[in-house]
Design a protein around this motif. Structure first.
Motif, PDB file in Angstrom:
ATOM      1  N   GLY A 157     -32.488 -24.152  39.394  1.00  0.00           N
ATOM      2  CA  GLY A 157     -33.285 -24.512  38.227  1.00  0.00           C
ATOM      3  C   GLY A 157     -34.346 -23.482  37.946  1.00  0.00           C
ATOM      4  O   GLY A 157     -34.837 -22.814  38.845  1.00  0.00           O
ATOM      5  N   GLY A 158     -34.662 -23.315  36.682  1.00  0.00           N
ATOM      6  CA  GLY A 158     -35.695 -22.359  36.322  1.00  0.00           C
ATOM      7  C   GLY A 158     -35.247 -20.920  36.395  1.00  0.00           C
ATOM      8  O   GLY A 158     -36.073 -20.011  36.413  1.00  0.00           O
ATOM      9  N   TYR A 159     -33.923 -20.691  36.427  1.00  0.00           N
ATOM     10  CA  TYR A 159     -33.422 -19.324  36.577  1.00  0.00           C
ATOM     11  C   TYR A 159     -32.738 -18.819  35.310  1.00  0.00           C
ATOM     12  O   TYR A 159     -32.721 -17.622  35.057  1.00  0.00           O
ATOM     13  CB  TYR A 159     -32.437 -19.281  37.743  1.00  0.00           C
ATOM     14  CG  TYR A 159     -32.136 -17.906  38.294  1.00  0.00           C
ATOM     15  CD1 TYR A 159     -33.164 -17.033  38.663  1.00  0.00           C
ATOM     16  CD2 TYR A 159     -30.831 -17.483  38.468  1.00  0.00           C
ATOM     17  CE1 TYR A 159     -32.887 -15.783  39.181  1.00  0.00           C
ATOM     18  CE2 TYR A 159     -30.540 -16.233  38.997  1.00  0.00           C
ATOM     19  CZ  TYR A 159     -31.576 -15.385  39.349  1.00  0.00           C
ATOM     20  OH  TYR A 159     -31.292 -14.142  39.863  1.00  0.00           O
ATOM     21  N   ILE A 160     -32.167 -19.710  34.527  1.00  0.00           N
ATOM     22  CA  ILE A 160     -31.405 -19.314  33.336  1.00  0.00           C
ATOM     23  C   ILE A 160     -32.208 -19.566  32.062  1.00  0.00           C
ATOM     24  O   ILE A 160     -32.528 -18.651  31.311  1.00  0.00           O
ATOM     25  CB  ILE A 160     -30.062 -20.067  33.266  1.00  0.00           C
ATOM     26  CG1 ILE A 160     -29.272 -19.907  34.575  1.00  0.00           C
ATOM     27  CG2 ILE A 160     -29.256 -19.587  32.074  1.00  0.00           C
ATOM     28  CD1 ILE A 160     -28.900 -18.495  34.912  1.00  0.00           C
ATOM     29  N   ALA A 161     -32.550 -20.832  31.821  1.00  0.00           N
ATOM     30  CA  ALA A 161     -33.171 -21.215  30.545  1.00  0.00           C
ATOM     31  C   ALA A 161     -34.489 -20.504  30.244  1.00  0.00           C
ATOM     32  O   ALA A 161     -34.740 -20.169  29.080  1.00  0.00           O
ATOM     33  CB  ALA A 161     -33.360 -22.735  30.498  1.00  0.00           C
ATOM     34  N   PRO A 162     -35.372 -20.247  31.232  1.00  0.00           N
ATOM     35  CA  PRO A 162     -36.614 -19.551  30.886  1.00  0.00           C
ATOM     36  C   PRO A 162     -36.383 -18.175  30.271  1.00  0.00           C
ATOM     37  O   PRO A 162     -37.188 -17.715  29.461  1.00  0.00           O
ATOM     38  CB  PRO A 162     -37.349 -19.443  32.222  1.00  0.00           C
ATOM     39  CG  PRO A 162     -36.837 -20.570  33.023  1.00  0.00           C
ATOM     40  CD  PRO A 162     -35.391 -20.691  32.643  1.00  0.00           C
ATOM     41  N   LEU A 163     -35.301 -17.526  30.641  1.00  0.00           N
ATOM     42  CA  LEU A 163     -35.007 -16.217  30.065  1.00  0.00           C
ATOM     43  C   LEU A 163     -34.461 -16.342  28.644  1.00  0.00           C
ATOM     44  O   LEU A 163     -34.493 -15.381  27.876  1.00  0.00           O
ATOM     45  CB  LEU A 163     -34.015 -15.460  30.953  1.00  0.00           C
ATOM     46  CG  LEU A 163     -34.498 -15.195  32.390  1.00  0.00           C
ATOM     47  CD1 LEU A 163     -33.459 -14.396  33.165  1.00  0.00           C
ATOM     48  CD2 LEU A 163     -35.836 -14.470  32.399  1.00  0.00           C
ATOM     49  N   TRP A 164     -33.955 -17.524  28.299  1.00  0.00           N
ATOM     50  CA  TRP A 164     -33.521 -17.779  26.929  1.00  0.00           C
ATOM     51  C   TRP A 164     -34.713 -18.057  26.021  1.00  0.00           C
ATOM     52  O   TRP A 164     -34.647 -17.819  24.809  1.00  0.00           O
ATOM     53  CB  TRP A 164     -32.608 -19.004  26.881  1.00  0.00           C
ATOM     54  CG  TRP A 164     -31.205 -18.811  27.318  1.00  0.00           C
ATOM     55  CD1 TRP A 164     -30.758 -18.181  28.446  1.00  0.00           C
ATOM     56  CD2 TRP A 164     -30.037 -19.290  26.646  1.00  0.00           C
ATOM     57  NE1 TRP A 164     -29.393 -18.239  28.524  1.00  0.00           N
ATOM     58  CE2 TRP A 164     -28.929 -18.920  27.430  1.00  0.00           C
ATOM     59  CE3 TRP A 164     -29.837 -20.007  25.474  1.00  0.00           C
ATOM     60  CZ2 TRP A 164     -27.618 -19.239  27.054  1.00  0.00           C
ATOM     61  CZ3 TRP A 164     -28.535 -20.328  25.097  1.00  0.00           C
ATOM     62  CH2 TRP A 164     -27.437 -19.939  25.890  1.00  0.00           C
ATOM     63  N   ALA A 165     -35.789 -18.607  26.573  1.00  0.00           N
ATOM     64  CA  ALA A 165     -36.884 -19.142  25.758  1.00  0.00           C
ATOM     65  C   ALA A 165     -37.460 -18.140  24.751  1.00  0.00           C
ATOM     66  O   ALA A 165     -37.730 -18.520  23.602  1.00  0.00           O
ATOM     67  CB  ALA A 165     -37.985 -19.698  26.656  1.00  0.00           C
ATOM     68  N   PRO A 166     -37.673 -16.857  25.106  1.00  0.00           N
ATOM     69  CA  PRO A 166     -38.215 -15.938  24.096  1.00  0.00           C
ATOM     70  C   PRO A 166     -37.290 -15.747  22.896  1.00  0.00           C
ATOM     71  O   PRO A 166     -37.747 -15.394  21.807  1.00  0.00           O
ATOM     72  CB  PRO A 166     -38.382 -14.624  24.875  1.00  0.00           C
ATOM     73  CG  PRO A 166     -38.507 -15.033  26.299  1.00  0.00           C
ATOM     74  CD  PRO A 166     -37.589 -16.213  26.434  1.00  0.00           C
ATOM     75  N   LEU A 167     -35.989 -15.979  23.093  1.00  0.00           N
ATOM     76  CA  LEU A 167     -35.036 -15.801  21.999  1.00  0.00           C
ATOM     77  C   LEU A 167     -34.855 -17.068  21.181  1.00  0.00           C
ATOM     78  O   LEU A 167     -34.801 -17.016  19.947  1.00  0.00           O
ATOM     79  CB  LEU A 167     -33.665 -15.373  22.560  1.00  0.00           C
ATOM     80  CG  LEU A 167     -33.618 -14.066  23.350  1.00  0.00           C
ATOM     81  CD1 LEU A 167     -32.193 -13.815  23.825  1.00  0.00           C
ATOM     82  CD2 LEU A 167     -34.102 -12.899  22.512  1.00  0.00           C
ATOM     83  N   VAL A 168     -34.744 -18.216  21.847  1.00  0.00           N
ATOM     84  CA  VAL A 168     -34.366 -19.445  21.144  1.00  0.00           C
ATOM     85  C   VAL A 168     -35.518 -20.430  21.008  1.00  0.00           C
ATOM     86  O   VAL A 168     -35.387 -21.425  20.284  1.00  0.00           O
ATOM     87  CB  VAL A 168     -33.169 -20.131  21.846  1.00  0.00           C
ATOM     88  CG1 VAL A 168     -32.016 -19.161  22.035  1.00  0.00           C
ATOM     89  CG2 VAL A 168     -33.573 -20.739  23.194  1.00  0.00           C
ATOM     90  N   GLY A 169     -36.639 -20.190  21.701  1.00  0.00           N
ATOM     91  CA  GLY A 169     -37.767 -21.109  21.674  1.00  0.00           C
ATOM     92  C   GLY A 169     -37.702 -22.106  22.815  1.00  0.00           C
ATOM     93  O   GLY A 169     -36.634 -22.365  23.371  1.00  0.00           O
ATOM     94  N   PRO A 170     -38.840 -22.694  23.184  1.00  0.00           N
ATOM     95  CA  PRO A 170     -38.878 -23.571  24.352  1.00  0.00           C
ATOM     96  C   PRO A 170     -38.082 -24.852  24.202  1.00  0.00           C
ATOM     97  O   PRO A 170     -37.473 -25.320  25.164  1.00  0.00           O
ATOM     98  CB  PRO A 170     -40.373 -23.861  24.525  1.00  0.00           C
ATOM     99  CG  PRO A 170     -40.975 -23.629  23.170  1.00  0.00           C
ATOM    100  CD  PRO A 170     -40.176 -22.527  22.568  1.00  0.00           C
ATOM    101  N   LYS A 171     -38.058 -25.448  23.026  1.00  0.00           N
ATOM    102  CA  LYS A 171     -37.371 -26.724  22.881  1.00  0.00           C
ATOM    103  C   LYS A 171     -35.857 -26.569  23.021  1.00  0.00           C
ATOM    104  O   LYS A 171     -35.191 -27.385  23.668  1.00  0.00           O
ATOM    105  CB  LYS A 171     -37.739 -27.386  21.547  1.00  0.00           C
ATOM    106  CG  LYS A 171     -39.188 -27.848  21.485  1.00  0.00           C
ATOM    107  CD  LYS A 171     -39.484 -28.629  20.214  1.00  0.00           C
ATOM    108  CE  LYS A 171     -40.945 -29.063  20.184  1.00  0.00           C
ATOM    109  NZ  LYS A 171     -41.251 -30.056  21.235  1.00  0.00           N
ATOM    110  N   ARG A 172     -35.317 -25.527  22.428  1.00  0.00           N
ATOM    111  CA  ARG A 172     -33.876 -25.299  22.570  1.00  0.00           C
ATOM    112  C   ARG A 172     -33.527 -24.880  23.994  1.00  0.00           C
ATOM    113  O   ARG A 172     -32.480 -25.283  24.526  1.00  0.00           O
ATOM    114  CB  ARG A 172     -33.422 -24.261  21.554  1.00  0.00           C
ATOM    115  CG  ARG A 172     -33.328 -24.826  20.139  1.00  0.00           C
ATOM    116  CD  ARG A 172     -33.088 -23.763  19.103  1.00  0.00           C
ATOM    117  NE  ARG A 172     -32.774 -24.358  17.799  1.00  0.00           N
ATOM    118  CZ  ARG A 172     -32.787 -23.701  16.659  1.00  0.00           C
ATOM    119  NH1 ARG A 172     -33.102 -22.415  16.643  1.00  0.00           N
ATOM    120  NH2 ARG A 172     -32.479 -24.316  15.523  1.00  0.00           N
ATOM    121  N   ALA A 173     -34.388 -24.081  24.626  1.00  0.00           N
ATOM    122  CA  ALA A 173     -34.145 -23.699  26.011  1.00  0.00           C
ATOM    123  C   ALA A 173     -34.141 -24.927  26.919  1.00  0.00           C
ATOM    124  O   ALA A 173     -33.321 -25.046  27.842  1.00  0.00           O
ATOM    125  CB  ALA A 173     -35.201 -22.691  26.474  1.00  0.00           C
TER     126      ALA A 173
END
Length: 294
Positions: A157-173
């Motif tokens: 956990g906390g390894y994939i989605a946080p790296l998405w957040a700058p691109l897609v935003g926190p709610k989508r991540a």
């Protein structure tokens, strides 16, 4: 366009070595790094990761002015090779685990810091750790029907989605992270901002190569500074700091009793059955009794 074998490239110094788990293709202005374990869904083994890092470093000084990354076979990559990185150890070492995870993040930051533009071309599937590779690419093309998402099993956990957040935003991540085996298709990836363009799979490589030819008209030193300037802006927004934090979060959860229980359950039912269970939609709710609040 004719593919030039790697050992014939003499444009800038010694030829590239022969790799086992990746393939190098020089196609005009773009040099492709092809993930080449199609019989293993291009799972990111330790050997493949080492070869990828070696090729990326060498291509800073040789090959075309643009680098492409794609997968051989039916898909881009199924993510980290679970036979190597997903097995529990008898005596867990959180420090060693954190260092291992940080090394992988550093591999993807090397794409971010590379002097050349890097374009990822995704078809079929791009899961878990493979999405990290695309997050740090400068541009990403996806097939319209590609499946892009989280690991099928919640073992970290906390390894994939946080790296998405700058691109897609926190709610989508968070939506991606919270849903078991959460995934999106290529069109959604563009709409969310994870990718630049969604195209039919048959056109994917051609479209990337057409764009690479246009990019290559800009002098390499100009491209390098243009890339650096945008990355500096993103670094000021905390992208690199966020990336540095994800190994700690993942290593922490690897020691969780819940994850240990899931690992034990996987050992009992088998990997395929476990994945199928998490992908199965929840049972329908029973009909409400009359007078229940909707």
């Amino acid at each position: 366009m004719t593919v030039v074998p790697a050992d014939q490239d003499r444009r800038a110094g010694a030829p590239l070595p022969e790799y086992q788990d990746i393939r190098i293709e020089h196609r005009g202005p773009i040099t492709w790094i092809v993930l080449n374990r199609p019989d293993k869904a291009n799972a990111l083994s330790n050997a493949m990761l080492d070869e990828f890092s070696d090729a990326l470093a060498r291509l800073a000084h040789t090959g075309g002015p643009v680098i492409g990354i794609r997968g051989a076979g039916r898909g881009f990559s199924a993510g980290y090779d679970i036979d190597q990185v997903g097995r529990p150890v008898a005596a867990p070492d959180p420090v060693a685990d954190r260092d291992r995870l940080a090394r992988n993040v550093d591999r993807w930051l090397a794409i971010w810091d590379h002097p050349k533009p890097v374009i990822a071309a995704v078809h079929g599937y791009c899961i878990a750790g493979a999405t990290q590779m695309c997050v740090f690419a400068d541009l990403t093309f996806v097939a319209e029907d590609a499946r892009i998402g989280e690991p099928a099993l919640p073992l970290g956990g906390g390894y994939i989605a946080p790296l998405w957040a700058p691109l897609v935003g926190p709610k989508r991540a968070k939506e991606l992270a919270f849903v078991p085996a959460g995934a999106i298709d290529g069109a959604t990836a563009v709409r969310w901002g994870w990718a630049n363009h969604s195209v039919p799979e048959a056109e994917l490589v051609d479209r990337v190569e057409e764009l690479a030819a246009r990019i290559a008209r800009i002098p390499s030193d100009v491209l390098r500074i243009k890339k650096l300037s945008v990355n500096r802006a993103m670094d000021a927004m905390g992208v690199r700091t966020a990336a540095a934090g994800v190994p700690e979060m993942d290593a922490l959860l690897h020691l969780s009793p819940s994850v240990a229980e899931i690992r034990s359950w996987i050992g009992d039912v088998g990997l395929k059955a476990a994945i199928a269970d998490f992908r199965r939609p929840p049972e329908p709710r029973p009909d409400r009794e009359e007078g229940d609040t909707p």
